[in-house]
Write a protein that holds these residues in place. Sequence first.
Motif, short mmCIF file in Angstrom:
data_model
loop_
_atom_site.label_atom_id
_atom_site.label_comp_id
_atom_site.label_asym_id
_atom_site.label_seq_id
_atom_site.Cartn_x
_atom_site.Cartn_y
_atom_site.Cartn_z
N GLU A 71 40.62 100.74 62.26
CA GLU A 71 41.96 101.26 62.53
C GLU A 71 42.46 102.20 61.44
O GLU A 71 43.62 102.61 61.44
CB GLU A 71 42.94 100.11 62.72
CG GLU A 71 43.25 99.32 61.47
CD GLU A 71 42.18 98.32 61.02
OE1 GLU A 71 42.31 97.80 59.91
OE2 GLU A 71 41.22 98.07 61.76
N SER A 72 41.61 102.61 60.51
CA SER A 72 42.04 103.42 59.37
C SER A 72 41.51 104.85 59.44
O SER A 72 40.41 105.09 59.90
CB SER A 72 41.58 102.79 58.06
OG SER A 72 42.28 101.59 57.82
N THR A 73 42.34 105.75 58.91
CA THR A 73 41.93 107.13 58.69
C THR A 73 41.85 107.32 57.19
O THR A 73 42.82 107.10 56.46
CB THR A 73 42.94 108.12 59.30
OG1 THR A 73 43.03 107.86 60.71
CG2 THR A 73 42.52 109.56 59.06
N ILE A 74 40.67 107.72 56.72
CA ILE A 74 40.38 107.78 55.29
C ILE A 74 40.17 109.23 54.89
O ILE A 74 39.33 109.94 55.47
CB ILE A 74 39.13 106.95 54.96
CG1 ILE A 74 39.37 105.50 55.36
CG2 ILE A 74 38.77 107.09 53.49
CD1 ILE A 74 38.13 104.69 55.56
N PHE A 75 40.94 109.69 53.92
CA PHE A 75 40.81 111.04 53.38
C PHE A 75 40.10 110.95 52.04
O PHE A 75 40.52 110.18 51.16
CB PHE A 75 42.19 111.69 53.23
CG PHE A 75 42.19 113.00 52.50
CD1 PHE A 75 41.31 114.01 52.86
CD2 PHE A 75 43.08 113.23 51.47
CE1 PHE A 75 41.31 115.23 52.20
CE2 PHE A 75 43.10 114.45 50.81
CZ PHE A 75 42.21 115.45 51.17
N ILE A 76 39.05 111.75 51.88
CA ILE A 76 38.25 111.74 50.65
C ILE A 76 38.19 113.16 50.10
O ILE A 76 37.85 114.10 50.82
CB ILE A 76 36.82 111.25 50.92
CG1 ILE A 76 36.83 109.90 51.64
CG2 ILE A 76 36.02 111.17 49.61
CD1 ILE A 76 35.59 109.62 52.45
N ALA A 77 38.51 113.31 48.84
CA ALA A 77 38.40 114.58 48.13
C ALA A 77 38.10 114.26 46.67
O ALA A 77 38.47 113.19 46.18
CB ALA A 77 39.68 115.39 48.24
#
Length: 168
Positions: A71-77
């Motif tokens: 159920e998660s949206t993960i942003f990686i930078a």
Amino acid sequence: MKLLIVSDSHGNRSALENLKVKYEGMVDAMIHCGDSELKADDPALNGFAVVGGNCDLDSRLPEELVLKIKESTIFIAHGHLLQIKSSLMNISYRAKELGADCVFFGHSHLLGAEMIDGKLFLNPGSILLPRGGNEKTYAIVNKKDSVFNVHFYNDRHEELKQYRRTFE
């Protein structure tokens, strides 16, 4: 959801291989927040979702990733292009644009985790070159319902209990 987050390994293949041996198949994703200094097709990166950092020369590594896990949206930078050493404002704006509830980054080599506007912001520190008197570290994030449990570990897989955090 259970995630392994690592960053700033700076060519240390053995640290990444060691993490894979310990966690592969036991986590929903293994995430590398940049500055691996490895080529995108290096076997040490197999199994990791990887972004490029300021020390990465392989243009095949994306500047950012968005993962949908459970159920998660993960942003990686990595964070260098969003000036994370000055402020989390730019990375926060980008995470909001993407609808992310988890924001993972590296670059500063300083571990930390905090909730801002309902989003988990996490820097796992560096698995090779820690700063600020910290040990070589990585993080494990467990999310159940709306509760995040964050655990930091050193390169010997010993939990650094003083950094353990729970966010609701």
